[in-house]
Scaffold this motif. Structure first.
Motif, PDB file in Angstrom:
ATOM      1  N   VAL A   1       0.893  -1.118   0.126  1.00 44.99           N
ATOM      2  CA  VAL A   1       0.067  -0.021  -0.108  1.00 44.99           C
ATOM      3  C   VAL A   1       0.940   1.482  -0.061  1.00 44.99           C
ATOM      4  CG1 VAL A   1      -1.717   1.483   1.121  1.00 44.99           C
ATOM      5  CG2 VAL A   1      -1.875  -1.184   1.042  1.00 44.99           C
TER       6      VAL A   1
ATOM      7  N   CYS B   1      -4.930  -2.574   5.055  1.00 44.62           N
ATOM      8  CA  CYS B   1      -4.836  -4.013   4.024  1.00 44.62           C
ATOM      9  C   CYS B   1      -3.995  -4.682   4.731  1.00 44.62           C
ATOM     10  CB  CYS B   1      -4.483  -3.389   2.813  1.00 44.62           C
ATOM     11  SG  CYS B   1      -5.542  -2.367   1.650  1.00 44.62           S
TER      12      CYS B   1
ATOM     13  N   ARG C   1      -8.768  -4.865   2.574  1.00 44.57           N
ATOM     14  CA  ARG C   1      -8.744  -3.837   3.568  1.00 44.57           C
ATOM     15  C   ARG C   1      -9.722  -4.431   4.442  1.00 44.57           C
ATOM     16  NH1 ARG C   1     -11.739   1.351   3.296  1.00 44.57           N
ATOM     17  NH2 ARG C   1     -12.608   0.704   1.438  1.00 44.57           N
TER      18      ARG C   1
END
Length: 412
Positions: A243, A344, A360
């Motif tokens: 991420v 996430c 997520r």
């Protein structure tokens, strides 16, 4: 706006008149990220006017970052209906253990966690060389007490009463080492450490960093099952680095403020199993087909990018430590009662036919409160094909972890 005293945000002394924070920025110019989703509640320092200012002489915040900090800080304060307080010192009340604290990830990770005002005790464990790391960290004037534990005879003591266990222990892939070599070494390390966690702090959040995460998390789950203490809501594979990379690369390509960017990444944590859902990027942004392809491949191969840049002298240790520290901080905020924590991560899942899947999730006091299925709805044709393509490889990795334990029985 009424006049207000300046508030400085960077880690500093407990006795300072202001609370100082320096952790978890996604902005290149700033050392703090405060948004409605990633807001450290315990970092609160609110003047009676509910306004925030930054010292003009401060060198670590740009004017742009300072403005963003003010806006998001005040927004969050109002959202939680905070009353007018003076400077509120954070209450350090959580105990964190890092297993593998003397390694390339463990050392910078320990430093970042030491900076959290939510941590009261930080236990550092490794098989060697951890004493010096602990002595060094113990000189940092932040709330947590640092203790060191060396060797298997002290592993159990390092885990007593711990709320969050982070496991970066293991070896990186070296020249001449096959993936099977790497797997067998790290799988056995994770198995041994999780056995100790099961025996000494079975209710703790467990964060697995040791690669290959796609396989080591199923190994950890099976160990905990055989020990009779498995809680799928409290076992996490840390995929936050995917991420972090996606946010960074998208912001660079589209010239966005990094502090605003959020890209969900699903699937797993290796190669094509890493699937950034670029069409779900916030703020909304348009990508050409070529940009989607370019970004997806770069995010999937970002680890190799670092290895090549280090010319064989290391892997992605600093960015991994940063990402893991962000996930630890999110877990601590959830444990502390923050009801607005999303990350996430790779967990036991029912979002598809795979038993483990990164997506997520909403975090709470008891771990995973909800899997956010909406991210997987309305995918583009490219994303849907990529999702289907990753499933066989991820399934094979999961099965490889489970088959390992059939050959390596869990200790009683």
């Amino acid at each position: 706006m009424a006049a207000t005293s300046a508030t400085t945000f960077s880690i500093g002394s407990n006795t300072s008149a202001s609370i100082k924070v320096g952790l978890l920025s996604q902005s290149k110019a700033s050392c703090v990220k405060f948004t409605s989703k990633n807001y450290p509640r315990s970092f609160s320092a609110l003047k009676a006017t509910n306004s925030v200012s930054c010292e003009s002489e401060s060198s670590f915040l740009s004017s742009e970052s300072c403005a963003a900090l003010k806006h998001s800080y005040i927004t969050k304060a109002r959202k939680h209906n905070l009353r007018s307080y003076g400077y509120v010192q954070p209450q350090a009340s959580y105990k964190v253990a890092i297993l593998g604290a003397a390694g390339g990830i463990g050392q910078p990770l320990a430093l970042l966690i030491k900076m959290s005002p939510l941590v009261s005790e930080l236990n550092l464990y490794d098989i060697a060389n951890v004493k010096g790391v602990a002595a060094d960290l113990s000189h940092c004037n932040t709330p947590s007490k640092v203790s060191e534990f060396t060797g298997t005879s002290e592993l159990a003591d390092s885990l007593k009463g711990v709320n969050v266990v982070v496991i970066p222990a293991g070896v990186p892939r070296k020249p001449g080492m096959t993936r099977d070599d790497l797997f067998n070494i790290n799988a056995n390390i994770v198995k041994t450490l999780v056995e100790a966690v099961a025996d000494n702090c079975p209710d703790a959040f467990i964060h697995i960093i040791s690669n290959p995460v796609n396989s080591t998390v199923p190994i950890a789950a099976e160990v905990l099952k055989q020990k009779g203490v498995y809680d799928p809501k409290k076992l996490f594979g840390v995929t936050t680095l995917d991420v972090v990379r996606a946010n960074t690369f998208v912001a660079q390509m589209k010239n966005l403020k990094l502090i605003d960017v959020d890209v969900p990444v699903v699937g797993g944590h290796a190669g094509i199993t890493i699937l950034p859902l670029l069409t779900k990027t916030k703020p909304s942004v348009t990508f050409t087909d070529e940009e989607v392809q370019e970004l997806t491949v770069r995010i999937q191969n970002a680890g190799t990018e670092v290895v090549e840049a280090k010319a064989g002298a290391g892997s992605a240790t600093l960015s991994m430590a940063y990402a893991a520290a962000r996930f630890v901080e999110s877990s601590l905020r959830a444990l502390d009662g923050d009801s607005d924590v999303y990350e996430c991560c790779y967990v036991q899942s029912d979002l598809n036919d795979l038993p483990f899947f990164a997506s997520r999730v909403k975090l709470g006091k008891n771990g995973v409160e909800a899997l956010i299925s909406s991210d997987l709805q309305g995918l583009t044709e490219y994303e849907q094909k990529a999702l289907e393509a990753l499933k066989p490889e991820l399934k094979a990795s999961i099965e490889k972890g489970l088959s390992f334990l059939q050959k390596q029985p869990v200790s009683a």
